[in-house]
Design a protein around this motif. Structure first.
Motif, PDB file in Angstrom:
ATOM      1  N   LEU A 161     -25.103  33.099 -14.746  1.00 47.75           N
ATOM      2  CA  LEU A 161     -25.058  33.073 -13.284  1.00 47.75           C
ATOM      3  C   LEU A 161     -26.078  32.089 -12.714  1.00 47.75           C
ATOM      4  N   THR A 162     -27.286  32.101 -13.245  1.00 50.29           N
ATOM      5  CA  THR A 162     -28.315  31.181 -12.729  1.00 50.29           C
ATOM      6  C   THR A 162     -28.010  29.745 -13.125  1.00 50.29           C
ATOM      7  N   ARG A 163     -27.457  29.543 -14.301  1.00 51.19           N
ATOM      8  CA  ARG A 163     -27.110  28.189 -14.737  1.00 51.19           C
ATOM      9  C   ARG A 163     -26.051  27.580 -13.824  1.00 51.19           C
ATOM     10  N   HIS A 164     -25.168  28.420 -13.312  1.00 49.08           N
ATOM     11  CA  HIS A 164     -24.074  27.919 -12.482  1.00 49.08           C
ATOM     12  C   HIS A 164     -24.360  28.002 -10.986  1.00 49.08           C
ATOM     13  N   GLY A 165     -25.609  28.245 -10.621  1.00 50.90           N
ATOM     14  CA  GLY A 165     -25.979  28.069  -9.223  1.00 50.90           C
ATOM     15  C   GLY A 165     -26.483  29.266  -8.463  1.00 50.90           C
ATOM     16  N   LEU A 166     -26.450  30.467  -9.055  1.00 50.52           N
ATOM     17  CA  LEU A 166     -26.969  31.628  -8.345  1.00 50.52           C
ATOM     18  C   LEU A 166     -28.495  31.585  -8.357  1.00 50.52           C
ATOM     19  N   ASP A 167     -29.103  31.793  -7.206  1.00 51.68           N
ATOM     20  CA  ASP A 167     -30.563  31.796  -7.094  1.00 51.68           C
ATOM     21  C   ASP A 167     -31.150  32.829  -8.051  1.00 51.68           C
ATOM     22  N   ALA A 168     -32.093  32.392  -8.872  1.00 54.93           N
ATOM     23  CA  ALA A 168     -32.700  33.283  -9.858  1.00 54.93           C
ATOM     24  C   ALA A 168     -33.426  34.461  -9.209  1.00 54.93           C
ATOM     25  N   THR A 179     -26.112  61.383 -12.004  1.00 51.02           N
ATOM     26  CA  THR A 179     -26.473  62.566 -12.790  1.00 51.02           C
ATOM     27  C   THR A 179     -27.963  62.871 -12.606  1.00 51.02           C
ATOM     28  N   PRO A 180     -28.425  64.047 -13.047  1.00 51.85           N
ATOM     29  CA  PRO A 180     -29.863  64.345 -12.967  1.00 51.85           C
ATOM     30  C   PRO A 180     -30.716  63.370 -13.782  1.00 51.85           C
ATOM     31  N   GLN A 181     -30.092  62.675 -14.740  1.00 53.18           N
ATOM     32  CA  GLN A 181     -30.806  61.729 -15.593  1.00 53.18           C
ATOM     33  C   GLN A 181     -30.794  60.305 -15.036  1.00 53.18           C
ATOM     34  N   GLN A 182     -30.305  60.128 -13.817  1.00 52.16           N
ATOM     35  CA  GLN A 182     -30.206  58.774 -13.269  1.00 52.16           C
ATOM     36  C   GLN A 182     -31.569  58.093 -13.207  1.00 52.16           C
ATOM     37  N   ARG A 183     -31.577  56.826 -13.623  1.00 50.47           N
ATOM     38  CA  ARG A 183     -32.743  55.956 -13.461  1.00 50.47           C
ATOM     39  C   ARG A 183     -32.244  54.642 -12.890  1.00 50.47           C
ATOM     40  N   GLU A 184     -32.982  54.074 -11.937  1.00 50.53           N
ATOM     41  CA  GLU A 184     -32.617  52.773 -11.406  1.00 50.53           C
ATOM     42  C   GLU A 184     -33.850  51.880 -11.352  1.00 50.53           C
ATOM     43  N   PHE A 185     -33.645  50.620 -11.654  1.00 48.01           N
ATOM     44  CA  PHE A 185     -34.743  49.654 -11.681  1.00 48.01           C
ATOM     45  C   PHE A 185     -34.296  48.405 -10.930  1.00 48.01           C
ATOM     46  N   VAL A 186     -35.120  47.980  -9.981  1.00 47.98           N
ATOM     47  CA  VAL A 186     -34.794  46.851  -9.112  1.00 47.98           C
ATOM     48  C   VAL A 186     -35.654  45.657  -9.489  1.00 47.98           C
ATOM     49  N   GLY A 187     -35.011  44.501  -9.560  1.00 44.74           N
ATOM     50  CA  GLY A 187     -35.718  43.251  -9.832  1.00 44.74           C
ATOM     51  C   GLY A 187     -34.921  42.101  -9.277  1.00 44.74           C
ATOM     52  N   THR A 188     -34.828  41.034 -10.036  1.00 39.71           N
ATOM     53  CA  THR A 188     -34.007  39.884  -9.663  1.00 39.71           C
ATOM     54  C   THR A 188     -33.051  39.582 -10.800  1.00 39.71           C
ATOM     55  N   VAL A 189     -32.096  38.728 -10.529  1.00 39.71           N
ATOM     56  CA  VAL A 189     -31.116  38.423 -11.573  1.00 39.71           C
ATOM     57  C   VAL A 189     -31.790  37.836 -12.810  1.00 39.71           C
ATOM     58  N   SER A 190     -32.892  37.127 -12.644  1.00 48.22           N
ATOM     59  CA  SER A 190     -33.573  36.528 -13.796  1.00 48.22           C
ATOM     60  C   SER A 190     -34.421  37.529 -14.574  1.00 48.22           C
TER      61      SER A 190
END
Length: 275
Positions: free
Chosen positions: A200-207, A219-230
């Protein structure tokens, strides 16, 4: 309970009662049993036989009637307990014997669930089918993470993409995806995460495009982690994410913290219990 082998001759048998059963292709949603539709519950409760997938949560399996025969027919990466073609013929055979079957799938049967493939085979054998839509992972898991799939000024659409292809390669239109200006949601893509990020980044999406990983969504086991595409590959390694995990890429991810609600809901429940 394991599934028995099916021969071609067996698929041609008819019910002794002279009346064929039917198959309900049912979406179980992403895991939270409260996301089951009323129609899904009815199909589960009225079935003579339930065939369920790997992504049907333990909490949903607990709702299966004790008297109903259930068979696990799930698929994991490189581990299919029964080939798809054999499963299709098994359903044909059992329906012709007069059984009403609930084919229960995680998410929605028509979103990367092979529901349409199974329905084509069932129709070819004149087996009556019913489709019961379910909450697909893209909408269910993102909602539980406080991430809208669309938002005015940030995303005018969303695109669902499979990260697992038959040939083992992600032969996707990367330039189009990189410039689509949609929220991108990859199913079954954890093993290809580094390639997804790099392509995605190679083809133009901002890293620096916001991105998130959601494990065991809803579910009760849900985990979420936020960052960037890179940074997605690093996040997955650092936190040892496992399947099922959803990959979400787009500006809407930036709203996750502001729209978070599950911690507040849990705090409210705890407060009510302590009152």
């Amino acid at each position: 309970m394991t599934i028995e082998l099916i021969t071609k001759a067996q698929t041609q048998r008819t019910s002794q009662a002279g009346q064929a059963g039917q198959v309900a292709l049912v979406g179980a949603g992403p895991g939270d049993p409260e996301l089951l539709t009323l129609k899904a519950i009815k199909a589960i409760e009225s079935a003579d036989l339930i065939l369920f997938d790997n992504l049907v949560s333990t909490e949903i399996r607990a709702l299966f009637p004790a008297h109903t025969k259930t068979i696990y027919v799930g698929k994991k990466k490189a581990d299919h307990c029964i080939p798809q073609d054999q499963l299709n013929l098994f359903m044909v055979d059992k329906a012709k014997q007069g059984l009403n079957i609930c084919r229960l799938k995680g998410g929605d049967p028509f979103v990367f669930g092979r529901g349409s493939e199974e329905q084509l085979v069932l129709h070819a054998h004149d087996i009556k089918t019913t489709i019961v839509p379910g909450v697909t992972a893209a909408s269910g898991c993102t909602a539980y993470a406080g991430i809208p799939l669309t938002h005015r000024g940030l995303s005018t659409g969303c695109t669902f993409i499979t990260g697992h292809l038959k040939n083992g390669k992600l032969d996707l239109n990367w330039p189009q995806l990189a410039h689509l200006d949609h929220t991108l949601v990859f199913y079954m893509g954890l093993g290809k995460l580094a390639e997804i990020s790099e392509q995605l980044t190679r083809h133009g999406l901002d890293a620096n495009t916001p991105a998130a990983l959601i494990e065991n969504g809803s579910t009760p086991q849900q985990r979420e982690f936020v960052g960037t595409v890179s940074t997605l590959p690093t996040l997955a390694i650092e936190h040892q994410l496992k399947s099922p995990s959803l990959i979400v890429i787009g500006s809407v991810v930036s709203l996750a913290e502001k729209l978070s609600w599950r911690d507040l809901e849990q705090a409210t429940k705890n407060q009510a219990l302590s009152a």
